[in-house]
Scaffold this motif. Structure first.
Motif, PDB file in Angstrom:
ATOM      1  N   THR A  41       0.814  -1.218   0.000  1.00 50.17           N
ATOM      2  CA  THR A  41       0.000   0.000   0.000  1.00 50.17           C
ATOM      3  C   THR A  41       0.845   1.263   0.000  1.00 50.17           C
ATOM      4  O   THR A  41       0.309   2.354  -0.165  1.00 50.17           O
ATOM      5  CB  THR A  41      -0.906   0.049   1.242  1.00 50.17           C
ATOM      6  OG1 THR A  41      -0.081   0.030   2.412  1.00 50.17           O
ATOM      7  CG2 THR A  41      -1.862  -1.137   1.280  1.00 50.17           C
ATOM      8  N   ALA A  42       2.142   1.120   0.194  1.00 50.75           N
ATOM      9  CA  ALA A  42       3.032   2.281   0.343  1.00 50.75           C
ATOM     10  C   ALA A  42       2.573   3.157   1.496  1.00 50.75           C
ATOM     11  O   ALA A  42       2.633   4.384   1.420  1.00 50.75           O
ATOM     12  CB  ALA A  42       3.146   3.089  -0.950  1.00 50.75           C
ATOM     13  N   ARG A  87      -6.279   1.442   1.697  1.00 46.75           N
ATOM     14  CA  ARG A  87      -6.748   0.099   1.379  1.00 46.75           C
ATOM     15  C   ARG A  87      -6.101  -0.394   0.083  1.00 46.75           C
ATOM     16  O   ARG A  87      -5.628  -1.521   0.002  1.00 46.75           O
ATOM     17  CB  ARG A  87      -8.264   0.124   1.219  1.00 46.75           C
ATOM     18  CG  ARG A  87      -8.820  -1.157   0.669  1.00 46.75           C
ATOM     19  CD  ARG A  87     -10.329  -1.045   0.511  1.00 46.75           C
ATOM     20  NE  ARG A  87     -10.868  -2.176  -0.187  1.00 46.75           N
ATOM     21  CZ  ARG A  87     -11.016  -3.374   0.344  1.00 46.75           C
ATOM     22  NH1 ARG A  87     -10.634  -3.598   1.574  1.00 46.75           N
ATOM     23  NH2 ARG A  87     -11.531  -4.354  -0.360  1.00 46.75           N
ATOM     24  N   ASN A  88      -6.087   0.448  -0.923  1.00 50.10           N
ATOM     25  CA  ASN A  88      -5.629   0.005  -2.234  1.00 50.10           C
ATOM     26  C   ASN A  88      -4.114   0.005  -2.316  1.00 50.10           C
ATOM     27  O   ASN A  88      -3.426   0.682  -1.552  1.00 50.10           O
ATOM     28  CB  ASN A  88      -6.222   0.893  -3.324  1.00 50.10           C
ATOM     29  CG  ASN A  88      -7.717   0.664  -3.472  1.00 50.10           C
ATOM     30  OD1 ASN A  88      -8.220  -0.398  -3.102  1.00 50.10           O
ATOM     31  ND2 ASN A  88      -8.429   1.656  -3.974  1.00 50.10           N
ATOM     32  N   GLY A  89      -3.600  -0.715  -3.277  1.00 46.72           N
ATOM     33  CA  GLY A  89      -2.164  -0.776  -3.485  1.00 46.72           C
ATOM     34  C   GLY A  89      -1.646   0.489  -4.147  1.00 46.72           C
ATOM     35  O   GLY A  89      -2.414   1.266  -4.722  1.00 46.72           O
ATOM     36  N   TRP A  90      -0.346   0.679  -4.075  1.00 46.98           N
ATOM     37  CA  TRP A  90       0.215   1.911  -4.661  1.00 46.98           C
ATOM     38  C   TRP A  90       0.038   1.917  -6.172  1.00 46.98           C
ATOM     39  O   TRP A  90      -0.293   2.947  -6.752  1.00 46.98           O
ATOM     40  CB  TRP A  90       1.678   2.115  -4.252  1.00 46.98           C
ATOM     41  CG  TRP A  90       2.677   1.099  -4.767  1.00 46.98           C
ATOM     42  CD1 TRP A  90       2.872  -0.167  -4.332  1.00 46.98           C
ATOM     43  CD2 TRP A  90       3.641   1.310  -5.818  1.00 46.98           C
ATOM     44  NE1 TRP A  90       3.896  -0.771  -5.037  1.00 46.98           N
ATOM     45  CE2 TRP A  90       4.383   0.111  -5.955  1.00 46.98           C
ATOM     46  CE3 TRP A  90       3.948   2.395  -6.643  1.00 46.98           C
ATOM     47  CZ2 TRP A  90       5.406  -0.037  -6.895  1.00 46.98           C
ATOM     48  CZ3 TRP A  90       4.972   2.245  -7.570  1.00 46.98           C
ATOM     49  CH2 TRP A  90       5.685   1.035  -7.700  1.00 46.98           C
ATOM     50  N   LEU A  91       0.202   0.769  -6.816  1.00 43.48           N
ATOM     51  CA  LEU A  91      -0.028   0.742  -8.260  1.00 43.48           C
ATOM     52  C   LEU A  91      -1.521   0.665  -8.585  1.00 43.48           C
ATOM     53  O   LEU A  91      -1.944   1.050  -9.672  1.00 43.48           O
ATOM     54  CB  LEU A  91       0.744  -0.415  -8.904  1.00 43.48           C
ATOM     55  CG  LEU A  91       2.257  -0.161  -8.992  1.00 43.48           C
ATOM     56  CD1 LEU A  91       2.995  -1.414  -9.449  1.00 43.48           C
ATOM     57  CD2 LEU A  91       2.561   1.017  -9.931  1.00 43.48           C
ATOM     58  N   GLY A  92      -2.312   0.181  -7.644  1.00 49.20           N
ATOM     59  CA  GLY A  92      -3.767   0.249  -7.814  1.00 49.20           C
ATOM     60  C   GLY A  92      -4.228   1.701  -7.835  1.00 49.20           C
ATOM     61  O   GLY A  92      -5.084   2.090  -8.635  1.00 49.20           O
ATOM     62  N   ARG A  93      -3.644   2.513  -6.970  1.00 45.27           N
ATOM     63  CA  ARG A  93      -3.993   3.933  -6.963  1.00 45.27           C
ATOM     64  C   ARG A  93      -3.522   4.601  -8.256  1.00 45.27           C
ATOM     65  O   ARG A  93      -4.200   5.464  -8.809  1.00 45.27           O
ATOM     66  CB  ARG A  93      -3.385   4.616  -5.727  1.00 45.27           C
ATOM     67  CG  ARG A  93      -3.835   3.990  -4.411  1.00 45.27           C
ATOM     68  CD  ARG A  93      -3.706   4.930  -3.228  1.00 45.27           C
ATOM     69  NE  ARG A  93      -2.355   5.295  -2.862  1.00 45.27           N
ATOM     70  CZ  ARG A  93      -1.542   4.554  -2.089  1.00 45.27           C
ATOM     71  NH1 ARG A  93      -1.949   3.386  -1.634  1.00 45.27           N
ATOM     72  NH2 ARG A  93      -0.338   4.989  -1.779  1.00 45.27           N
ATOM     73  N   TRP A  94      -2.338   4.167  -8.715  1.00 43.97           N
ATOM     74  CA  TRP A  94      -1.874   4.675 -10.011  1.00 43.97           C
ATOM     75  C   TRP A  94      -2.876   4.292 -11.107  1.00 43.97           C
ATOM     76  O   TRP A  94      -3.251   5.120 -11.944  1.00 43.97           O
ATOM     77  CB  TRP A  94      -0.477   4.089 -10.334  1.00 43.97           C
ATOM     78  CG  TRP A  94      -0.031   4.400 -11.727  1.00 43.97           C
ATOM     79  CD1 TRP A  94       0.563   5.550 -12.173  1.00 43.97           C
ATOM     80  CD2 TRP A  94      -0.179   3.553 -12.876  1.00 43.97           C
ATOM     81  NE1 TRP A  94       0.794   5.474 -13.523  1.00 43.97           N
ATOM     82  CE2 TRP A  94       0.353   4.261 -13.973  1.00 43.97           C
ATOM     83  CE3 TRP A  94      -0.701   2.282 -13.078  1.00 43.97           C
ATOM     84  CZ2 TRP A  94       0.366   3.720 -15.266  1.00 43.97           C
ATOM     85  CZ3 TRP A  94      -0.689   1.753 -14.351  1.00 43.97           C
ATOM     86  CH2 TRP A  94      -0.156   2.463 -15.439  1.00 43.97           C
ATOM     87  N   ARG A 153      -1.956  -7.253  -3.484  1.00 41.68           N
ATOM     88  CA  ARG A 153      -2.587  -6.019  -3.017  1.00 41.68           C
ATOM     89  C   ARG A 153      -1.988  -4.770  -3.660  1.00 41.68           C
ATOM     90  O   ARG A 153      -2.651  -3.743  -3.752  1.00 41.68           O
ATOM     91  CB  ARG A 153      -2.478  -5.942  -1.494  1.00 41.68           C
ATOM     92  CG  ARG A 153      -3.353  -4.867  -0.896  1.00 41.68           C
ATOM     93  CD  ARG A 153      -3.432  -5.024   0.605  1.00 41.68           C
ATOM     94  NE  ARG A 153      -4.143  -3.912   1.199  1.00 41.68           N
ATOM     95  CZ  ARG A 153      -4.267  -3.745   2.509  1.00 41.68           C
ATOM     96  NH1 ARG A 153      -3.735  -4.621   3.333  1.00 41.68           N
ATOM     97  NH2 ARG A 153      -4.919  -2.720   2.993  1.00 41.68           N
ATOM     98  N   THR A 154      -0.758  -4.834  -4.118  1.00 36.63           N
ATOM     99  CA  THR A 154      -0.171  -3.708  -4.827  1.00 36.63           C
ATOM    100  C   THR A 154      -1.088  -3.221  -5.934  1.00 36.63           C
ATOM    101  O   THR A 154      -1.145  -2.037  -6.241  1.00 36.63           O
ATOM    102  CB  THR A 154       1.198  -4.126  -5.421  1.00 36.63           C
ATOM    103  OG1 THR A 154       2.128  -4.275  -4.356  1.00 36.63           O
ATOM    104  CG2 THR A 154       1.728  -3.089  -6.389  1.00 36.63           C
ATOM    105  N   LEU A 155      -1.836  -4.146  -6.536  1.00 32.92           N
ATOM    106  CA  LEU A 155      -2.681  -3.798  -7.673  1.00 32.92           C
ATOM    107  C   LEU A 155      -4.159  -3.700  -7.314  1.00 32.92           C
ATOM    108  O   LEU A 155      -5.006  -3.605  -8.199  1.00 32.92           O
ATOM    109  CB  LEU A 155      -2.476  -4.820  -8.797  1.00 32.92           C
ATOM    110  CG  LEU A 155      -1.132  -4.687  -9.514  1.00 32.92           C
ATOM    111  CD1 LEU A 155      -0.838  -5.900 -10.381  1.00 32.92           C
ATOM    112  CD2 LEU A 155      -1.106  -3.420 -10.356  1.00 32.92           C
ATOM    113  N   LEU A 156      -4.457  -3.736  -6.026  1.00 32.83           N
ATOM    114  CA  LEU A 156      -5.858  -3.578  -5.614  1.00 32.83           C
ATOM    115  C   LEU A 156      -6.291  -2.143  -5.905  1.00 32.83           C
ATOM    116  O   LEU A 156      -5.655  -1.194  -5.450  1.00 32.83           O
ATOM    117  CB  LEU A 156      -5.995  -3.894  -4.126  1.00 32.83           C
ATOM    118  CG  LEU A 156      -7.409  -4.018  -3.559  1.00 32.83           C
ATOM    119  CD1 LEU A 156      -8.143  -5.191  -4.203  1.00 32.83           C
ATOM    120  CD2 LEU A 156      -7.358  -4.216  -2.048  1.00 32.83           C
ATOM    121  N   ALA A 157      -7.357  -1.994  -6.678  1.00 36.22           N
ATOM    122  CA  ALA A 157      -7.819  -0.677  -7.117  1.00 36.22           C
ATOM    123  C   ALA A 157      -9.326  -0.594  -6.975  1.00 36.22           C
ATOM    124  O   ALA A 157      -9.999  -1.609  -6.824  1.00 36.22           O
ATOM    125  CB  ALA A 157      -7.418  -0.445  -8.576  1.00 36.22           C
TER     126      ALA A 157
END
Lengths: 457, 416
Positions: free
Chosen positions: B132-133, B140-147, B170-174
């Motif tokens: 999540t950074a 909640r979302n991953g850093w790349l999910g937020r991207w 989870r990095t890609l949870l968006a």
């Protein structure tokens, strides 16, 4: 508004209150009339489960690992004679989830599930106390570490935010004070030597903060019971806050998300009048005219668990869910192992191209099963006693069975064409033979179970 | 965007049918990318390689010139004479010849002592922090999910972000981008009855029809139909590329090699893949570490080398950057079981033509440890992420990660 009680209404009720049913189960509910059907589902203690419990025990799922625990719960959802009991247990499993990655003790998660089932339609305040003292939850949200002078606010916050009130009805100060009141509710015997399975609740006075706390405007030397009582008693000009919160959540789960405010208030009034009886709130939902409106039907995206269970139930397959753990992981939902305290999002968030293929692979495995142990599926059973002489009739029998008869004429026609099609795609003729059933009924089951109409309940 | 009108093969066991279907997203997605972040970056792919379990970076990028290293690791130290030197102070584990050759061709940056303040030594918490950074775990979302929510949502491209994984990292949870995760091409397709292969085309045709209905209002059924259509069209593209694929690199056997080969295949499918995520586990080496760790590093090094060899052979490496991460490094002092316990800071690799080669940060300081005997953080992991977001993906890094994290400079900002 009068409710038009039809067989379709009974099927809708069973999809939402349970995991979908067989034609015989839908017929049975329909024959009871609306109130009788709702009572049959909601007052489920009248349904004897002795035979089922015996059959379940005989399956000897390995409850020492999470896979076995998943199998055990999936089995209950698929085969228990009390659909709502398992649906409500599943609701609570989503509402205050706990995960094996942090809790580790499989027995603790098993016990939490049993508690959720035992109190599934009981009083909300009883369940909140039980969950707040549940060893898995005490570990999962760290209240086990919460003690006077070394507060841990993780559980105190979620108790209000996720479980009872929702954001906006408490302050950061309330979080601190509730957490202070919860100090001392911890676990004992949480040890690696028995894989963390022996932990039990301990109310440790030595860890409790005996100072005065002010929670939601009320000041006193509060403990955990007091904090829960004050939270659940909280009210504003529109009435009970926890009543609106849990009413909204239950309506969102059983009917649709974002309920109209008049519905929320009606449910909240039922909650208050019934001393916070979940059973009465749920009954009110199923008897509500809005629940039976056409726009309520077929809008709920089945979660992976609901999808897998509905597929098994509605095909009348038998299975031990031995491969379910892998299938569900690919679909995006690992039971007893959510990503975080919030658990999973509902709705179309479940669906992407990868999870869709995972679903289609799971039901392909089911519909093409020709084994005689483990999972068993018999396509002939679906046509038994019915006139299946034409492709149209086969399609209509199965569409009714899987509650997908509401599709467009174009889709129905594509199913008819499929049943009639030769391997080279040319138009042939369906024959109701062993070979025809083995190819086309299995294939049609797979297609219907992978259609948008079946992903929706 | 290289995707234009093309025909897609509907492959079946036994025979092949030609379908003239052009995926909606292949064209629409390209425009959305170009409008949001500019054409050059829209072609770029980031490969994220997670080394799960806490990689012992001290035996990966070895501070061989530091006498303390050999002293603290009397049981498991890599001999100074054996390392593959990067400079006078650091050298790669001798099994990492693949990464060393990429280093020699100026395609590797090593970022040292990456972590965050007050590191969690729990795998569970530390992985969530990195995913999540957010050390506070309020995201909640991953850093790349937020991207992805910021730059990909609305593109409609089902393969913009893909995880080669059993479940979604989870990095890609968006919130608004669905990220498919699958472990092989065989599982990314509509499977049908193996007993009746001749009926497969009928099934796929019917599946497409039942997902092809037009919806006036985009309700749940309409959205599910789009997912169904996208699933078949994207699968057809990948299956077609996979079927004729000739790897240009020697991938290691096992899951990592298979996953990285799949990465190369997806890149070569020209489907607008922006993020490809691979997890490789086994790094929690508490006992008899070298017996386990050296083979893991061998596989990682061979895998990265094979991927770039393969991309080179297909003319694709210009637009690909690979980064590694792991939830923590390990304790400098080895333990009594010839292994290492959970640590804090770690070194990570960034590989690609766009890197400014070299080591970023000082060698690990083994004389200034914290109360647990762990290393102190030099580079905040959000600075590590932010440099990649900003300079590789052209993203607004502070909007995704928060402000105050410096650009570490390991990417060539003029790279086009």
């Amino acid at each position: 508004m009068a409710i038009n009680w039809t067989r379709e209404a009974a099927a809708h009720l069973l999809r939402r209150a349970g995991f979908g049913g067989t034609p015989a189960e839908i017929d049975d509910l329909y024959a009871r009339g609306l109130e009788g059907a709702v009572a049959r589902l909601v007052d489920y203690e009248a349904i004897d489960t002795a035979a089922y419990e015996q059959a379940l025990a005989a399956k000897t799922y390995n409850l020492a690992n999470v896979r076995g625990l998943q199998q055990w719960f999936l089995d209950r959802m698929a085969f228990s004679p009390r659909p709502l009991e398992e649906k409500m247990t599943y609701f609570w499993n989503l509402h205050w989830t706990s995960g094996v990655a942090k809790v580790r003790g499989i027995t603790l998660l098993h016990n939490q599930n049993k508690t959720e089932r035992q109190y599934a339609v009981g009083r909300f305040d009883d369940l909140v106390v039980k969950i707040s003292q549940d060893p898995a939850m005490l570990v999962w949200l760290d209240n086990a570490l919460n003690r006077a002078g070394r507060p841990n606010e993780n559980y105190g916050r979620e108790l209000m935010e996720l479980f009872c009130l929702g954001i906006g009805y408490y302050t950061e100060n309330d979080v601190r004070e509730v957490s202070r009141a919860l100090t001392g509710w911890t676990v004992q015997n949480f040890r690696q030597t028995d894989n963390y399975n022996g932990a039990t609740f301990l109310d440790n006075p030595a860890f409790h903060d005996n100072g005065v706390k002010t929670i939601l405007g009320q000041t006193g030397n509060w403990n955990g019971y007091d904090a829960i009582r004050i939270i659940l008693d909280a009210a504003d000009s529109e009435g009970s806050i926890s009543g609106r919160f849990i009413g909204t959540k239950l309506w969102s789960f059983f009917a649709y998300e974002y309920p109209p405010s008049h519905v929320v208030h009606e449910l909240s009034e039922v909650y208050v009048a019934s001393n916070r009886s979940i059973r009465e709130v749920v009954r009110a939902i199923f008897l509500h005219p809005e629940f039976h409106e056409a726009h309520t039907r077929k809008t709920w995206v089945r979660s992976p668990v609901e999808y897998a269970v509905a597929a098994v139930r509605m095909t009348e397959a038998t299975t031990d869910f031995a491969t379910a753990s892998n299938s569900l992981s690919g679909m995006g939902q690992v039971l007893f192992n959510p990503e975080d305290a919030k658990g999973w999002d509902w709705g179309t968030a479940w669906m992407n191209t990868g999870t869709l293929f995972a679903r289609s692979t799971m039901v392909n495995t089911l519909s093409t099963n020709r084994g005689t142990s483990g999972t068993r599926f018999d396509p002939n059973r679906l046509l038994a006693g019915r006139d299946a002489s034409t492709a149209e009739k086969v399609v209509d029998i199965l569409a009714e069975r899987f509650n997908v008869a509401d599709v467009s004429p174009a889709i129905r026609l594509s199913w008819v064409d499929y049943v009639n099609a030769n391997d080279d795609g040319s138009r042939g003729n369906w024959t109701n033979t062993v070979a025809g059933v083995d190819k086309k009924v299995r294939g049609l089951v797979h297609l219907m179970l992978t259609s948008p109409a079946f992903h929706l309940a | 965007m290289p995707i234009s009108r093309r025909d897609f093969l509907l492959r079946t066991s036994g025979f092949v049918t030609v379908s003239a279907m052009v995926p909606r997203w292949a064209v629409k997605g390209a425009r959305a990318f170009e409008e949001s972040i500019g054409a050059p970056n829209a072609l770029r792919t980031l490969v994220v390689l997670e080394l799960a379990g806490g990689n012992d970076d001290l035996n990966t990028v070895v501070p061989y010139a530091d006498a303390l290293y050999a002293q603290m690791r009397s049981r498991i130290a890599i001999p100074a004479g054996a390392v593959l030197p990067l400079d006078g102070r650091l050298g790669l584990n001798p099994v990492m010849t693949g990464v060393k050759s990429l280093w020699d061709s100026n395609r590797v940056a090593v970022v040292e002592n990456v972590g965050y303040p007050n590191s969690s030594l729990s795998h569970f918490a530390a992985r969530d922090v990195w995913h999540t950074a957010d050390p506070l775990l309020a995201q909640r979302n991953g850093w790349l999910g937020r991207w992805a929510d910021r730059y990909i949502a609305g593109s409609g491209n089902p393969l913009a972000c893909t995880a080669i994984s059993q479940s979604l990292p989870r990095t890609l949870l968006a919130d608004n981008v669905g990220v498919p995760s699958f472990v092989n091409l065989a599982s990314y397709q509509y499977q049908t009855d193996g007993a009746h292969p001749g009926d497969r085309n009928n099934q796929i045709r019917t599946f497409l029809t039942q997902n092809g209905a037009e919806y006036e209002v985009l309700n749940s059924a309409g959205r599910l139909s789009q997912v169904g259509e996208d699933a078949i069209s994207s699968s057809n593209i990948l299956q077609a590329v996979g079927a004729g694929y000739v790897p240009g690199g020697a991938y290691p056997t096992g899951t990592l090699g298979a996953a990285l080969l799949l990465v190369a295949q997806i890149i070569n499918a020209n489907v607008g893949a922006r993020i490809l995520y691979v997890t490789f586990g086994g790094f929690d080496n508490h006992a008899t570490q070298n017996v386990d760790h050296d083979p893991l590093l061998t596989t990682v090094s061979q895998g990265i080398k094979a991927l770039f060899d393969d991309l080179d052979a297909h003319g694709k490496s210009h637009d690909v950057l690979l980064m590694t991460w792991s939830e923590f490094g390990r304790r400098p002092q080895d333990n009594g079981s010839s292994g290492t316990d959970h640590g804090t800071a770690g070194a990570h690799f960034v590989v690609g033509e766009a890197v400014r080669p070299g080591v970023y940060g000082a060698p690990p300081n083994l004389s200034n440890l914290d109360a647990n005997g762990n290393r102190r953080i030099e580079n905040d992991f959000r600075a590590y992420y932010g440099t990649i977001l900003q300079d590789w993906l052209g993203a607004d890094a502070p909007a995704i990660l928060g402000t105050g994290y410096p650009n570490l400079g390991f990417l060539n900002r003029g790279y086009v």
